[in-house]
Design an enzyme around this catalytic site. Structure first.
Site, PDB file in Angstrom:
ATOM      1  N   TRP A  90      48.724  42.591  40.282  1.00 27.92           N
ATOM      2  CA  TRP A  90      48.896  42.397  41.728  1.00 27.92           C
ATOM      3  C   TRP A  90      50.368  42.386  42.209  1.00 27.92           C
ATOM      4  O   TRP A  90      50.416  42.651  43.433  1.00 27.92           O
ATOM      5  CB  TRP A  90      48.167  40.751  42.030  1.00 27.92           C
ATOM      6  N   ASP A 160      51.345  34.727  46.204  1.00 25.90           N
ATOM      7  CA  ASP A 160      50.031  35.094  46.310  1.00 25.90           C
ATOM      8  C   ASP A 160      49.216  34.128  45.383  1.00 25.90           C
ATOM      9  O   ASP A 160      49.426  34.295  44.167  1.00 25.90           O
ATOM     10  CB  ASP A 160      49.921  36.635  45.667  1.00 25.90           C
ATOM     11  N   LYS A 184      38.253  33.939  44.615  1.00 24.39           N
ATOM     12  CA  LYS A 184      38.389  33.567  43.224  1.00 24.39           C
ATOM     13  C   LYS A 184      38.206  32.136  43.060  1.00 24.39           C
ATOM     14  O   LYS A 184      37.264  31.799  42.218  1.00 24.39           O
ATOM     15  CB  LYS A 184      39.610  33.881  42.828  1.00 24.39           C
TER      16      LYS A 184
HETATM   17  C1  LIG Z   1      41.765  39.434  43.705  1.00 21.86           C
HETATM   18  C2  LIG Z   1      43.438  39.417  43.863  1.00 21.86           C
HETATM   19  C3  LIG Z   1      43.795  40.012  45.039  1.00 21.86           C
HETATM   20  C4  LIG Z   1      43.180  40.885  45.913  1.00 21.86           C
HETATM   21  O1  LIG Z   1      42.174  40.224  46.703  1.00 21.86           O
HETATM   22  P1  LIG Z   1      41.186  41.020  47.798  1.00 21.86           P
HETATM   23  O2  LIG Z   1      40.895  39.753  48.747  1.00 21.86           O
HETATM   24  O3  LIG Z   1      40.109  41.631  47.124  1.00 21.86           O
HETATM   25  O4  LIG Z   1      42.229  41.810  48.529  1.00 21.86           O
HETATM   26  C5  LIG Z   1      45.355  40.015  45.172  1.00 21.86           C
HETATM   27  N1  LIG Z   1      45.995  39.191  44.552  1.00 21.86           N
HETATM   28  C6  LIG Z   1      45.537  38.335  43.503  1.00 21.86           C
HETATM   29  C7  LIG Z   1      46.215  37.532  42.631  1.00 21.86           C
HETATM   30  C8  LIG Z   1      44.171  38.529  43.373  1.00 21.86           C
HETATM   31  O5  LIG Z   1      43.696  37.901  42.020  1.00 21.86           O
END
Ligand SMILES: *Cc1c(COP(=O)(O)O)cnc(C)c1O
Length: 348
Positions: A90, A160, A184
């Site tokens: 990511w 993030d 998540k």
């Molecule tokens: C799943 C994830 C993303 C991407 O998320 P989307 O909502 O599908 O764009 C970005 N960063 C991390 C750490 C993730 O686990």
């Protein structure tokens, strides 16, 4: 997983939300019913995370991935360089997108160790003229997690937090901005939560679309256009549930215990393995391999028969990955461990 209590409540009020005669899905986002749902969700999130008043909380769309370009568009603020940690898949995606807008300096890069450890802070290459520092506290695919919040001085720190938000208390005042896709550790897909220090907003790159300017959303309580109303509502139910569980300190205790016992089983066996440096192991995503990868398919099939689902690892890493987010009860981890022990006995 989502908490069962939350889904039951959503089911109960699906056709008629609290006597309003409407489903949440049928409400106008500007009506009094929905406004109360939206405001309560924000207030509960602020309480759970102890978000200071000088931070805006935004409920956006486009997933965490839309934040990858929005961050440089909004946070460069006249500068041409940003610092990024590269600790997994990511981070790599965030960096690739940022490079379209600015010079990216890599503070630390875990590519060469296949994202199994993070460089010591003495070896970090922070730049003096960076507009911000970006990192991914928990790398969802590789199961690599920072043990502490990096100290980057006065430069705004951007995180993030998609796969670890609400898993434990966090000092929001250490950050310029936090963002997290909801799917998540919060609720259903379709929502991305942004927590941003108010003084960082408003000075965007020329040509930035109105919809991609954080100030637009802050000025309109995230209702400049129609938000993802049902996802926002369900996120609010999850916040309520977290408060009932005792808040983030209580969640931290459970989450730590869940992760510790799973790693314990992996480490004490010759059959299972996890390559991540123990200091940087994720509490939320536990990847592991079997001694013989020809058994992967059998493992996934037999696990599914015990209702142990979505264990197949990401294609970049292989093997298995147990995602044990907030809503995964400790009994779920216990069931996985019992299955792993039995599988090892049969195939080890
Ligand atoms: C799943 C994830 C993303 C991407 O998320 P989307 O909502 O599908 O764009 C970005 N960063 C991390 C750490 C993730 O686990």
């Amino acid at each position: 997983m989502l908490p069962e209590a939350v889904m039951k409540q959503a089911q109960q009020e699906m056709l008629d939300w609290q006597g309003s005669g409407m489903s949440v899905m049928e409400m106008s986002h500007r009506g009094p019913e929905y406004t109360s749902i939206a405001q309560k969700a924000e207030a509960d999130l602020r309480e759970l995370m102890a978000i200071p008043d000088d931070y805006a909380v935004l409920f956006l769309q486009g997933g965490a991935s839309l934040q990858f370009p929005m961050i440089p568009m909004n946070l460069l603020r006249g500068k041409s360089k940003a610092d990024y940690f590269n600790t997994g898949a990511w981070s790599t995606k965030a960096i690739k997108e940022a490079r379209r807008y600015c010079d990216v300096n890599l503070v630390a890069d875990s590519t060469d160790n296949h994202f199994t450890t993070i460089a010591d802070s003495n070896d970090w290459q922070l730049s003096a003229d960076a507009a911000y520092v970006h990192y991914t506290p928990n790398e969802t695919i590789h199961g690599l997690e920072f043990a502490d919040i990096p100290d980057v001085g006065d430069v705004p720190l951007v995180a993030d937090l998609s796969s670890t938000i609400l898993s434990r208390p966090i000092d929001v005042s250490r950050f310029g901005m936090i963002y997290a896709g909801a799917q998540k550790n919060i609720g259903p897909a379709g929502l991305c939560i942004v927590i941003i220090r108010k003084d960082l907003m408003g000075d965007v790159l020329p040509g930035t679309p109105t919809m991609l300017n954080y100030q637009t959303h802050a000025d309109n309580d995230s209702m400049f256009n129609t938000p993802a109303t049902y996802s926002w509502y369900l996120a609010g139910l999850v916040f309520e549930w977290l408060k009932q569980q005792g808040g983030l300190a209580a969640m931290a205790e459970i989450n730590k215990r869940k992760a510790d016992k799973l790693y314990q089983v992996i480490d004490s066996s010759e059959f299972y393995a996890n390559p991540v440096n123990k200091r940087y192991r994720s509490w939320m995503n536990v990847p592991f391999t079997l001694a013989d990868d020809k058994l992967d398919k059998v493992f996934v099939q037999q696990a599914a028969q015990q209702h142990l689902l979505t264990l197949k690892g990401h294609r970049d890493v292989g093997g298995m990955r147990a995602s044990i987010y907030n809503a995964m009860p400790e009994s779920g981890v216990d069931a996985l461990i019992a299955f792993m022990n039995e599988f090892e006995r049969q195939h080890g």
